[in-house]
Scaffold this motif. Structure first.
Motif, PDB file in Angstrom:
ATOM      1  N   GLY A   1       2.515   1.488  -3.336  1.00 48.37           N
ATOM      2  CA  GLY A   1       1.652   1.312  -4.487  1.00 48.37           C
ATOM      3  C   GLY A   1       2.078   0.162  -5.377  1.00 48.37           C
ATOM      4  O   GLY A   1       2.037   0.260  -6.607  1.00 48.37           O
TER       5      GLY A   1
ATOM      6  N   GLN B   1      -3.119  -6.719  -4.086  1.00 50.55           N
ATOM      7  CA  GLN B   1      -4.060  -7.443  -4.922  1.00 50.55           C
ATOM      8  C   GLN B   1      -4.173  -8.899  -4.462  1.00 50.55           C
ATOM      9  O   GLN B   1      -3.178  -9.514  -4.080  1.00 50.55           O
TER      10      GLN B   1
ATOM     11  N   ARG C   1       0.825  -1.208   0.000  1.00 51.86           N
ATOM     12  CA  ARG C   1       0.000   0.000   0.000  1.00 51.86           C
ATOM     13  C   ARG C   1       0.861   1.261   0.000  1.00 51.86           C
ATOM     14  O   ARG C   1       0.593   2.208  -0.749  1.00 51.86           O
TER      15      ARG C   1
ATOM     16  N   VAL D   1      -7.922  -1.992  -2.797  1.00 48.01           N
ATOM     17  CA  VAL D   1      -7.422  -2.714  -3.971  1.00 48.01           C
ATOM     18  C   VAL D   1      -6.070  -3.363  -3.704  1.00 48.01           C
ATOM     19  O   VAL D   1      -5.776  -4.456  -4.204  1.00 48.01           O
ATOM     20  N   LEU D   2      -5.232  -2.688  -2.909  1.00 45.31           N
ATOM     21  CA  LEU D   2      -3.889  -3.189  -2.622  1.00 45.31           C
ATOM     22  C   LEU D   2      -3.810  -3.742  -1.206  1.00 45.31           C
ATOM     23  O   LEU D   2      -4.409  -3.178  -0.287  1.00 45.31           O
TER      24      LEU D   2
ATOM     25  N   ASP E   1      -4.109   7.669  -3.582  1.00 41.59           N
ATOM     26  CA  ASP E   1      -4.854   7.320  -4.798  1.00 41.59           C
ATOM     27  C   ASP E   1      -6.121   6.514  -4.517  1.00 41.59           C
ATOM     28  O   ASP E   1      -6.714   5.950  -5.441  1.00 41.59           O
ATOM     29  N   ASN E   2      -6.504   6.437  -3.234  1.00 42.07           N
ATOM     30  CA  ASN E   2      -7.718   5.714  -2.840  1.00 42.07           C
ATOM     31  C   ASN E   2      -7.682   4.254  -3.304  1.00 42.07           C
ATOM     32  O   ASN E   2      -8.644   3.724  -3.864  1.00 42.07           O
ATOM     33  N   LEU E   3      -6.568   3.579  -3.016  1.00 42.28           N
ATOM     34  CA  LEU E   3      -6.386   2.184  -3.426  1.00 42.28           C
ATOM     35  C   LEU E   3      -6.333   1.226  -2.235  1.00 42.28           C
ATOM     36  O   LEU E   3      -5.931   0.071  -2.383  1.00 42.28           O
TER      37      LEU E   3
ATOM     38  N   ALA F   1      -1.354   4.253  -1.623  1.00 41.34           N
ATOM     39  CA  ALA F   1      -2.720   3.729  -1.608  1.00 41.34           C
ATOM     40  C   ALA F   1      -3.693   4.730  -1.013  1.00 41.34           C
ATOM     41  O   ALA F   1      -4.820   4.893  -1.503  1.00 41.34           O
TER      42      ALA F   1
ATOM     43  N   SER G   1       1.573  -3.106  -7.243  1.00 43.10           N
ATOM     44  CA  SER G   1       0.469  -3.931  -7.738  1.00 43.10           C
ATOM     45  C   SER G   1       0.930  -5.379  -7.870  1.00 43.10           C
ATOM     46  O   SER G   1       2.121  -5.684  -7.788  1.00 43.10           O
TER      47      SER G   1
END
Length: 348
Positions: free
Chosen positions: A149, A220, A146, A217-218, A212-214, A209, A151
């Motif tokens: 970032g 994955q 996170r 998502v992270l 970028d508002n992830l 994260a 992926s």
């Protein structure tokens, strides 16, 4: 301290970290090792009572190596993933044979022991000896994926390579034991799998994260596959004294070397199975309530059959025994089997 991430994390740890875990006092190599193995895929609050019971019975590496397998599995019973206990036992005996009764200080030799591996070896050396070693357990993977970032599924080789690089970059030369505990604590209590508490995170300002508002998502997830279902019939064979017939499971596979109930794939073969192996002319069984047990890689549908008043002519080999209901704690039993037997006793 040159790394701002580590500095912020250590300052947070001093105020909010976990300082009173039982394996921290004293933080010996044996106690750190045991805790790291127990904490694989298991939460701290679940591990603590098992850890305390284990070290009360087997306080050091020599006593673990000298214990028999049944005693080790009994202490582990209910914690799950029993290969961890068998590997722990094997590693202790290897240390007695080839490392003068101690866990080796060389990271490659330590990582080569059964059940340890690179991250666990690093955690032992960092926490017990203060060596600068980067770790990458599940919590750390989540934090770093996170924050940077990253992926990709963290279990993939390419993704792990990137995360190991970041883990090493952030690991400080000083206070490495505290840093190791701090980053694990951050993942366990703040940067959690769901609903991370970004407002309480000491390194939130640099987190990709969060920016970028992830967060959802992270990291994955592992590519999904259909969870298969397996079915079995467990035979609860009880004699006139209320003892239950147990068989030791094979040395490989699920619940390897634990004591469990006899099983058949086809309930119509139950009587033949008992007669052939144990000389039991089985009375008419009574079906008990079926139940489901979930493993990490499949679902097991279990149908128990109760045979009351059984008499045997040859239950005497090393992998079969009559089990007294009062001795549940003395044997390593799979958690669902232990629960089933306890429920039967309570209903008598």
């Amino acid at each position: 301290m040159s790394d701002a991430f580590a500095g912020a994390l250590l300052a947070w740890y001093d105020r909010h970290g976990r300082h009173d875990l039982p394996w921290q006092h004293p933080r010996t190599p044996y106690r750190v090792w045991l805790s790291e193995i127990m904490l694989q895929q298991t939460q701290v609050r679940t591990v603590i009572p098992y850890f305390e019971r284990f070290v009360a019975a087997l306080p050091d590496l020599a006593s673990l190596a000298a214990a028999d397998e049944d005693a080790v599995l009994a202490l582990w019973s209910g914690l799950g993933y029993y290969s961890r206990a068998r590997n722990l036992h094997r590693a202790a005996r290897l240390c007695m044979e080839t490392h003068a009764g101690d866990l080796p200080r060389d990271i490659d030799a330590l990582a080569a022991l059964p059940g340890i591996g690179r991250s666990t070896a690093a955690a032992i050396l960092a926490q017990a000896h203060g060596e600068r070693q980067a770790i990458l357990d599940g919590n750390v993977k989540r934090v770093l994926a996170r924050w940077h970032g990253v992926s990709g599924w963290p279990g993939a080789t390419a993704t792990q390579r990137v995360l190991w690089t970041h883990a090493d970059e952030h690991t400080p030369a000083l206070r490495v034991a505290d840093y190791t505990q701090a980053i694990m604590d951050l993942g366990a209590t703040v940067c959690t799998r769901s609903r991370p508490r970004c407002d309480a995170c000491p390194v939130a300002g640099g987190c990709v994260a969060r920016r970028d508002n992830l967060g959802a998502v992270l990291p994955q997830p592992k590519p999904r596959r259909t969870m298969p279902t397996r079915r079995t019939t467990m035979l609860v064979v009880r004699d006139a004294c209320g003892r239950v017939l147990l068989e030791r499971r094979p040395p490989t596979g699920v619940w390897a070397r634990l004591w469990s109930l006899p099983e058949v794939d086809d309930a119509t073969m139950a009587a033949a199975r008992l007669l052939e192996r144990h000389g039991i002319a089985a009375p008419t069984p009574r079906a008990l309530a079926p139940f489901v047990h979930m493993f990490s890689h499949y679902r097991l549908d279990v149908t128990p059959l109760l045979f009351e008043g059984a008499r045997a002519t040859r239950v005497a080999d090393a992998d079969a025994r009559w089990h007294d209901a009062n001795d549940h704690a003395a044997l390593g039993l799979p958690a669902p089997v232990r629960k089933l037997l306890m429920q039967l006793e309570e209903s008598r």
